[in-house]
Design a protein around this motif. Structure first.
Motif, PDB file in Angstrom:
ATOM      1  N   ALA A 113       0.829  -1.205   0.000  1.00 26.22           N
ATOM      2  CA  ALA A 113       0.000   0.000   0.000  1.00 26.22           C
ATOM      3  C   ALA A 113       0.866   1.258   0.000  1.00 26.22           C
ATOM      4  O   ALA A 113       1.664   1.463   0.921  1.00 26.22           O
ATOM      5  N   ALA A 114       0.707   2.067  -1.011  1.00 26.85           N
ATOM      6  CA  ALA A 114       1.436   3.343  -1.073  1.00 26.85           C
ATOM      7  C   ALA A 114       0.727   4.356  -0.178  1.00 26.85           C
ATOM      8  O   ALA A 114      -0.490   4.520  -0.251  1.00 26.85           O
ATOM      9  N   GLY A 115       1.488   5.030   0.660  1.00 27.64           N
ATOM     10  CA  GLY A 115       0.906   5.993   1.587  1.00 27.64           C
ATOM     11  C   GLY A 115       1.030   7.427   1.097  1.00 27.64           C
ATOM     12  O   GLY A 115       1.459   7.699  -0.036  1.00 27.64           O
ATOM     13  N   ALA A 116       0.668   8.354   1.986  1.00 28.90           N
ATOM     14  CA  ALA A 116       0.698   9.776   1.640  1.00 28.90           C
ATOM     15  C   ALA A 116       2.099  10.224   1.257  1.00 28.90           C
ATOM     16  O   ALA A 116       2.280  10.981   0.296  1.00 28.90           O
ATOM     17  N   THR A 117       3.097   9.726   1.978  1.00 29.59           N
ATOM     18  CA  THR A 117       4.479  10.115   1.677  1.00 29.59           C
ATOM     19  C   THR A 117       4.893   9.652   0.289  1.00 29.59           C
ATOM     20  O   THR A 117       5.555  10.391  -0.459  1.00 29.59           O
TER      21      THR A 117
ATOM     22  N   GLU B  38     -13.428  15.794  11.680  1.00 27.50           N
ATOM     23  CA  GLU B  38     -12.319  14.923  11.297  1.00 27.50           C
ATOM     24  C   GLU B  38     -11.313  15.665  10.433  1.00 27.50           C
ATOM     25  O   GLU B  38     -11.604  16.742   9.911  1.00 27.50           O
ATOM     26  N   MET B  39     -10.136  15.101  10.303  1.00 22.37           N
ATOM     27  CA  MET B  39      -9.089  15.737   9.526  1.00 22.37           C
ATOM     28  C   MET B  39      -9.521  15.885   8.069  1.00 22.37           C
ATOM     29  O   MET B  39      -9.966  14.926   7.443  1.00 22.37           O
ATOM     30  N   PRO B  40      -9.408  17.092   7.500  1.00 23.54           N
ATOM     31  CA  PRO B  40      -9.796  17.286   6.091  1.00 23.54           C
ATOM     32  C   PRO B  40      -8.875  16.525   5.151  1.00 23.54           C
ATOM     33  O   PRO B  40      -7.747  16.182   5.506  1.00 23.54           O
ATOM     34  N   SER B  41      -9.382  16.251   3.962  1.00 25.40           N
ATOM     35  CA  SER B  41      -8.584  15.511   2.972  1.00 25.40           C
ATOM     36  C   SER B  41      -7.404  16.323   2.469  1.00 25.40           C
ATOM     37  O   SER B  41      -6.348  15.779   2.139  1.00 25.40           O
ATOM     38  N   HIS B  42      -7.599  17.632   2.395  1.00 22.55           N
ATOM     39  CA  HIS B  42      -6.544  18.528   1.933  1.00 22.55           C
ATOM     40  C   HIS B  42      -6.071  19.392   3.102  1.00 22.55           C
ATOM     41  O   HIS B  42      -6.887  19.814   3.921  1.00 22.55           O
ATOM     42  N   PRO B  43      -4.787  19.699   3.191  1.00 24.61           N
ATOM     43  CA  PRO B  43      -4.301  20.540   4.286  1.00 24.61           C
ATOM     44  C   PRO B  43      -4.741  21.983   4.102  1.00 24.61           C
ATOM     45  O   PRO B  43      -4.918  22.441   2.971  1.00 24.61           O
ATOM     46  N   PRO B  44      -4.934  22.710   5.200  1.00 22.78           N
ATOM     47  CA  PRO B  44      -5.251  24.140   5.059  1.00 22.78           C
ATOM     48  C   PRO B  44      -4.057  24.870   4.459  1.00 22.78           C
ATOM     49  O   PRO B  44      -2.909  24.506   4.720  1.00 22.78           O
ATOM     50  N   PRO B  45      -4.294  25.886   3.650  1.00 22.29           N
ATOM     51  CA  PRO B  45      -3.175  26.596   3.015  1.00 22.29           C
ATOM     52  C   PRO B  45      -2.289  27.269   4.062  1.00 22.29           C
ATOM     53  O   PRO B  45      -2.787  27.828   5.041  1.00 22.29           O
ATOM     54  N   ALA B  46      -0.997  27.206   3.838  1.00 21.25           N
ATOM     55  CA  ALA B  46      -0.034  27.910   4.682  1.00 21.25           C
ATOM     56  C   ALA B  46       0.368  29.206   3.989  1.00 21.25           C
ATOM     57  O   ALA B  46      -0.036  29.468   2.849  1.00 21.25           O
TER      58      ALA B  46
ATOM     59  N   VAL C  29      -6.485  11.043  -2.441  1.00 23.84           N
ATOM     60  CA  VAL C  29      -7.627  11.521  -1.649  1.00 23.84           C
ATOM     61  C   VAL C  29      -8.821  10.595  -1.814  1.00 23.84           C
ATOM     62  O   VAL C  29      -9.507  10.244  -0.843  1.00 23.84           O
ATOM     63  N   LEU C  30      -9.088  10.163  -3.045  1.00 26.21           N
ATOM     64  CA  LEU C  30     -10.197   9.238  -3.287  1.00 26.21           C
ATOM     65  C   LEU C  30      -9.964   7.909  -2.588  1.00 26.21           C
ATOM     66  O   LEU C  30     -10.906   7.305  -2.044  1.00 26.21           O
ATOM     67  N   SER C  31      -8.726   7.442  -2.573  1.00 26.82           N
ATOM     68  CA  SER C  31      -8.436   6.157  -1.931  1.00 26.82           C
ATOM     69  C   SER C  31      -8.642   6.229  -0.424  1.00 26.82           C
ATOM     70  O   SER C  31      -9.049   5.257   0.204  1.00 26.82           O
ATOM     71  N   THR C  32      -8.389   7.393   0.175  1.00 24.83           N
ATOM     72  CA  THR C  32      -8.568   7.517   1.627  1.00 24.83           C
ATOM     73  C   THR C  32     -10.036   7.589   2.005  1.00 24.83           C
ATOM     74  O   THR C  32     -10.401   7.281   3.141  1.00 24.83           O
TER      75      THR C  32
ATOM     76  N   LYS D 174      -6.612   7.613   8.793  1.00 23.81           N
ATOM     77  CA  LYS D 174      -6.596   8.570   7.691  1.00 23.81           C
ATOM     78  C   LYS D 174      -5.236   9.245   7.580  1.00 23.81           C
ATOM     79  O   LYS D 174      -4.659   9.675   8.571  1.00 23.81           O
ATOM     80  N   GLN D 175      -4.735   9.322   6.353  1.00 21.43           N
ATOM     81  CA  GLN D 175      -3.488  10.013   6.061  1.00 21.43           C
ATOM     82  C   GLN D 175      -3.789  11.207   5.160  1.00 21.43           C
ATOM     83  O   GLN D 175      -4.840  11.282   4.529  1.00 21.43           O
ATOM     84  N   ARG D 176      -2.837  12.126   5.118  1.00 21.97           N
ATOM     85  CA  ARG D 176      -3.019  13.300   4.270  1.00 21.97           C
ATOM     86  C   ARG D 176      -1.668  13.708   3.682  1.00 21.97           C
ATOM     87  O   ARG D 176      -0.646  13.701   4.367  1.00 21.97           O
ATOM     88  N   ILE D 177      -1.691  14.034   2.413  1.00 24.43           N
ATOM     89  CA  ILE D 177      -0.471  14.479   1.747  1.00 24.43           C
ATOM     90  C   ILE D 177      -0.049  15.831   2.323  1.00 24.43           C
ATOM     91  O   ILE D 177      -0.890  16.694   2.595  1.00 24.43           O
ATOM     92  N   GLY D 178       1.247  16.004   2.520  1.00 24.89           N
ATOM     93  CA  GLY D 178       1.772  17.195   3.170  1.00 24.89           C
ATOM     94  C   GLY D 178       1.629  18.477   2.381  1.00 24.89           C
ATOM     95  O   GLY D 178       1.523  18.474   1.151  1.00 24.89           O
TER      96      GLY D 178
END
Length: 308
Positions: free
Chosen positions: A45-49, A127-135, A75-78, A85-89
């Motif tokens: 399984a490939a993860g967010a990293t 819950e944790m959003p699929s996309h990170p909030p903008p920095a 995102v769809l796979s999660t 739940k994982q999220r791309i950085g």
């Protein structure tokens, strides 16, 4: 990986990840995609990293579409995965935003930023959003996209909206937007943004003021340029020789010889600033265009005495 497979050595996720990191180092996006596919075929399984590494590699190849598709795929796979739940950085999203800007895709850049904002707002306190909030880095990447595309109005709207979204613009943010305004000859907007910076306790560097003064001078709005010089001093920013030369050039273009001579005198009294040949030439031109022949001749003599 092929050698390990042939020798019957079990390939761990760490092996695939090491390959993905190497792909990013050498900027080989096609191989990164191949490794992701190999992970799937091997049941790893490939993860967010892993998706993030592949996405950033594609960005190195200026393939923002492929990078974004990988993010969307993850995102769809999660959403169907019942595990943790994982999220791309955020650094991956910033890479995509930057890549979009380089491709002059400012609309797509703003669209991705809006998606990140909306997703974060919809999941606030949940819950944790699929996309990170903008920095801040995300906003700056989007602002740069607008600047590259000469979309000053969009850049102004974005930077002014940032505080209401919980992100304070940086000096770099305003530098980007002001450069977009000046590129479109919208120096009045640039002046307003300098005032906003002051209200937010941000102190622009003298280089930014010089750039704005130079742009104003080219439109022959000399009074506005001189007023900005005064405002600089009031804000505790010491002018340098480029500040004076830009103001003097504006005076020369509009024959404001009295202002030019006043600036020359101020330049002599400014600590750490020494009038150069440009300073004197602008003062001379201002006098000549203002019909002050004797004063112009006098300046020539002073220039000779100073070895200019």
């Amino acid at each position: 990986l092929d050698v390990m497979r042939c020798q019957g050595i079990t390939q761990q996720k760490s092996s695939y990840r090491a390959c993905l990191e190497e792909c990013r180092r050498v900027e080989n996006g096609q191989s990164a995609l191949g490794i992701l596919n190999a992970m799937t075929n091997a049941g790893v399984a490939a993860g967010a990293t892993d998706f993030g590494l592949a996405s950033m590699t594609l960005c190195k190849n200026r393939n923002w579409k492929g990078a974004l598709e990988l993010v969307e795929q993850f995102v769809l796979s999660t959403k169907v995965d019942t595990g943790e739940k994982q999220r791309i950085g955020i650094e991956v999203y910033d890479s995509i935003l930057s890549c979009m800007g380089k491709a002059n895709r400012w609309r797509e850049s703003l669209g991705l930023l809006e998606l990140m904002e909306r997703d974060s707002a919809n999941h606030e306190g949940k819950e944790m959003p699929s996309h990170p909030p903008p920095a801040l880095s995300s906003y700056n990447a989007a602002l740069k996209s607008c600047v590259t595309a000469s979309k000053a109005e969009n850049a102004v709207q974005l930077v002014l909206s940032m505080p209401s979204k919980g992100v304070k613009p940086s000096i770099q943010s305003y530098n980007l937007v002001i450069s977009a305004c000046l590129k479109n000859m919208q120096w009045r907007k640039a002046l307003r943004l300098l005032d906003v910076m002051e209200s937010q306790s941000l102190k622009p560097e003298v280089l930014l003021y010089n750039t704005v003064i130079n742009a104003i001078g080219k439109t022959k709005e000399t009074l506005a340029a001189l007023q900005l010089l005064t405002k600089m001093r009031q804000r505790g920013i010491a002018p340098d020789i480029f500040t004076y030369n830009n103001c003097m050039s504006a005076c020369a273009a509009t024959a404001r010889w009295k202002d030019a001579l006043t600036l020359l005198d101020q330049c002599h009294r400014e600590p750490g600033v020494e009038a150069d040949i440009i300073t004197y030439t602008c003062a001379l031109r201002a006098c000549a265009r203002g019909g002050q022949t004797k004063r112009a001749i006098g300046l020539v003599e002073v220039m000779k005495d100073r070895g200019l």
